[in-house]
Write a protein that holds these residues in place. Structure first.
Motif, PDB file in Angstrom:
ATOM      1  N   VAL A   5      -6.750 -37.678 -29.522  1.00 56.03           N
ATOM      2  CA  VAL A   5      -6.790 -37.491 -30.981  1.00 56.03           C
ATOM      3  C   VAL A   5      -5.403 -37.212 -31.530  1.00 56.03           C
ATOM      4  N   ALA A   6      -4.626 -36.397 -30.824  1.00 54.97           N
ATOM      5  CA  ALA A   6      -3.279 -36.063 -31.285  1.00 54.97           C
ATOM      6  C   ALA A   6      -2.389 -37.303 -31.346  1.00 54.97           C
ATOM      7  N   LEU A   7      -2.485 -38.177 -30.328  1.00 55.03           N
ATOM      8  CA  LEU A   7      -1.692 -39.401 -30.340  1.00 55.03           C
ATOM      9  C   LEU A   7      -2.097 -40.317 -31.487  1.00 55.03           C
ATOM     10  N   ALA A   8      -3.409 -40.430 -31.715  1.00 51.06           N
ATOM     11  CA  ALA A   8      -3.882 -41.279 -32.817  1.00 51.06           C
ATOM     12  C   ALA A   8      -3.398 -40.753 -34.161  1.00 51.06           C
ATOM     13  N   VAL A   9      -3.495 -39.438 -34.356  1.00 56.53           N
ATOM     14  CA  VAL A   9      -3.038 -38.844 -35.614  1.00 56.53           C
ATOM     15  C   VAL A   9      -1.527 -38.994 -35.766  1.00 56.53           C
ATOM     16  N   ALA A  10      -0.779 -38.803 -34.677  1.00 55.61           N
ATOM     17  CA  ALA A  10       0.678 -38.928 -34.745  1.00 55.61           C
ATOM     18  C   ALA A  10       1.105 -40.352 -35.088  1.00 55.61           C
ATOM     19  N   LEU A  11       0.456 -41.328 -34.469  1.00 54.77           N
ATOM     20  CA  LEU A  11       0.778 -42.722 -34.780  1.00 54.77           C
ATOM     21  C   LEU A  11       0.412 -43.061 -36.221  1.00 54.77           C
ATOM     22  N   ASP A  12      -0.727 -42.540 -36.676  1.00 50.65           N
ATOM     23  CA  ASP A  12      -1.148 -42.784 -38.058  1.00 50.65           C
ATOM     24  C   ASP A  12      -0.146 -42.190 -39.042  1.00 50.65           C
ATOM     25  N   LEU A  13       0.314 -40.972 -38.759  1.00 54.39           N
ATOM     26  CA  LEU A  13       1.295 -40.334 -39.639  1.00 54.39           C
ATOM     27  C   LEU A  13       2.639 -41.065 -39.598  1.00 54.39           C
ATOM     28  N   ALA A  14       3.037 -41.516 -38.412  1.00 55.25           N
ATOM     29  CA  ALA A  14       4.348 -42.144 -38.271  1.00 55.25           C
ATOM     30  C   ALA A  14       4.392 -43.557 -38.829  1.00 55.25           C
ATOM     31  N   LEU A  15       3.316 -44.303 -38.652  1.00 53.98           N
ATOM     32  CA  LEU A  15       3.334 -45.716 -39.016  1.00 53.98           C
ATOM     33  C   LEU A  15       2.675 -46.014 -40.367  1.00 53.98           C
ATOM     34  N   ILE A  16       1.803 -45.128 -40.836  1.00 58.66           N
ATOM     35  CA  ILE A  16       1.079 -45.387 -42.086  1.00 58.66           C
ATOM     36  C   ILE A  16       1.513 -44.416 -43.189  1.00 58.66           C
ATOM     37  N   TRP A  17       1.192 -43.132 -42.983  1.00 55.55           N
ATOM     38  CA  TRP A  17       1.441 -42.168 -44.045  1.00 55.55           C
ATOM     39  C   TRP A  17       2.924 -41.847 -44.229  1.00 55.55           C
ATOM     40  N   GLY A  18       3.676 -41.859 -43.139  1.00 54.25           N
ATOM     41  CA  GLY A  18       5.114 -41.611 -43.258  1.00 54.25           C
ATOM     42  C   GLY A  18       5.810 -42.629 -44.149  1.00 54.25           C
ATOM     43  N   PRO A  19       5.704 -43.940 -43.842  1.00 54.05           N
ATOM     44  CA  PRO A  19       6.315 -44.947 -44.722  1.00 54.05           C
ATOM     45  C   PRO A  19       5.742 -44.952 -46.136  1.00 54.05           C
ATOM     46  N   THR A  20       4.437 -44.635 -46.260  1.00 58.11           N
ATOM     47  CA  THR A  20       3.823 -44.617 -47.586  1.00 58.11           C
ATOM     48  C   THR A  20       4.435 -43.530 -48.457  1.00 58.11           C
ATOM     49  N   LEU A  21       4.515 -42.322 -47.913  1.00 63.41           N
ATOM     50  CA  LEU A  21       5.106 -41.215 -48.671  1.00 63.41           C
ATOM     51  C   LEU A  21       6.596 -41.438 -48.913  1.00 63.41           C
ATOM     52  N   ALA A  22       7.275 -42.041 -47.932  1.00 67.06           N
ATOM     53  CA  ALA A  22       8.700 -42.335 -48.113  1.00 67.06           C
ATOM     54  C   ALA A  22       8.907 -43.337 -49.236  1.00 67.06           C
ATOM     55  N   SER A  23       8.065 -44.355 -49.305  1.00 69.63           N
ATOM     56  CA  SER A  23       8.168 -45.351 -50.386  1.00 69.63           C
ATOM     57  C   SER A  23       7.909 -44.718 -51.743  1.00 69.63           C
ATOM     58  N   ALA A  24       6.909 -43.836 -51.792  1.00 69.26           N
ATOM     59  CA  ALA A  24       6.616 -43.160 -53.057  1.00 69.26           C
ATOM     60  C   ALA A  24       7.804 -42.317 -53.511  1.00 69.26           C
ATOM     61  N   GLY A  25       8.461 -41.635 -52.564  1.00 69.37           N
ATOM     62  CA  GLY A  25       9.620 -40.830 -52.927  1.00 69.37           C
ATOM     63  C   GLY A  25      10.830 -41.664 -53.299  1.00 69.37           C
ATOM     64  N   LEU A  26      11.060 -42.753 -52.559  1.00 71.09           N
ATOM     65  CA  LEU A  26      12.229 -43.600 -52.821  1.00 71.09           C
ATOM     66  C   LEU A  26      12.073 -44.447 -54.071  1.00 71.09           C
ATOM     67  N   SER A  27      10.836 -44.604 -54.559  1.00 71.14           N
ATOM     68  CA  SER A  27      10.628 -45.432 -55.751  1.00 71.14           C
ATOM     69  C   SER A  27      11.313 -44.862 -56.984  1.00 71.14           C
ATOM     70  N   GLY A  28      11.646 -43.587 -56.955  1.00 72.61           N
ATOM     71  CA  GLY A  28      12.325 -42.976 -58.093  1.00 72.61           C
ATOM     72  C   GLY A  28      13.813 -42.804 -57.888  1.00 72.61           C
TER      73      GLY A  28
END
Length: 296
Positions: free
Chosen positions: A26-49
């Motif tokens: 579960v930890a690996l799945a969550v870590a990959l999800d955060l690194a590959l999905i939510w990380g870039p998503t939040l980074a894009s939202a922040g960089l959009s401004g």
């Protein structure tokens, strides 16, 4: 009769090793999800401004990127139009045809397995491969279509028709995807419903649209969401043909060109990515709400 104490004693307890394996998985799945999905998503939202090219210092510009996207960037509205055309074609042409194929195959017609395999075969191909196949068919120099018809049309170079040629290729793949989903849904329909409709005197068309199709509502929701996502994330096929230019602009292509292309406008490209994210999230929320409602 089994007593509650005996039933409880038969429940297998997780050993320490099992707990460790489950926790790590579960930890690996969550870590990959955060690194590959939510990380870039939040980074894009922040960089959009921001106004950032990947090298210089970050400079906050607020909503200026979004204003520029809407008012001063002509390719944006061309891409929006093409994405809407993509959605309309997949939703109104390819999806109904996939449903039609599923209905025919559900009747256990002769050689149905062969037809099912032939229709599903394009699904195993990536859109990039479909793009290369489209070049072999539509190319004005060596394309099969011009060689057979002798028309001499520049199917991929003419901005007024290349989007339709590419949509036909993308729809070829989408039909098989929709067909297999609807076929699974039709196999799950209770045969008693069809028998009851036949007893009431309904013909095949009436039985399908008034009895069978309403029972496919959960499948319809899934197909709708898949169709929307396919239309919004389309990228491979147009990039393989002409890098998404000259009439084949899409939102996903604009994001790539501005973030990793020669433009080097990461903040501006992130703003386009956020617009695409907001549109996609709306349909995903509708799908999840429908899914939770069905569970209840």
């Amino acid at each position: 009769m089994t007593t509650p104490s005996r039933a409880a004693s038969r429940i297998r307890r997780l050993s320490t090793r099992d707990v460790i394996v489950v926790t790590v998985g579960v930890a690996l799945a969550v870590a990959l999800d955060l690194a590959l999905i939510w990380g870039p998503t939040l980074a894009s939202a922040g960089l959009s401004g921001t106004d950032w090219n990947g090298v210089s210092d970050l400079r906050w510009v607020g909503g200026r990127n979004f204003a520029e996207v809407a008012a001063e960037y002509p390719p944006f509205w061309t891409a929006v139009r093409n994405n809407v055309l993509w959605l309309g074609f997949l939703g109104l042409v390819a999806t109904p045809f996939g449903l039609f194929c599923a209905v025919l195959l559900d009747r256990r017609m002769r050689l149905s397995r062969v037809y099912q395999s032939a229709l599903y075969l394009p699904v195993v191909l990536s859109l990039a491969v479909v793009g290369f196949i489209a070049q072999l068919i539509y190319s004005s120099d060596y394309g099969v279509l011009n060689a057979v018809t002798g028309l001499g049309v520049d199917w991929l170079g003419d901005p007024s028709i290349n989007i339709w040629a590419v949509l036909a290729a993308a729809g070829w793949r989408h039909v098989g995807y929709v067909m297999i989903i609807y076929l699974a849904g039709l196999k799950a329909v209770d045969p008693a419903l069809k028998e009851a409709a036949a007893i009431d005197g309904a013909n095949e068309a009436q039985a399908f649209f008034r009895v069978i199709f309403p029972t496919l509502r959960p499948v319809n929701v899934i197909v709708l969401v898949i169709t929307v996502i396919e239309a919004l994330r389309a990228f491979d096929i147009v990039y393989a043909i002409n890098k998404g230019r000259n009439g084949l602009e899409l939102l996903s292509v604009l994001v790539t060109e501005n973030i990793v292309g020669e433009a080097g406008r990461i903040g501006f490209g992130s703003a386009i990515a956020v617009v695409l994210l907001v549109i996609s999230t709306g349909f995903i929320v509708i799908y999840l709400s429908q899914l939770f409602r069905e569970d209840r």
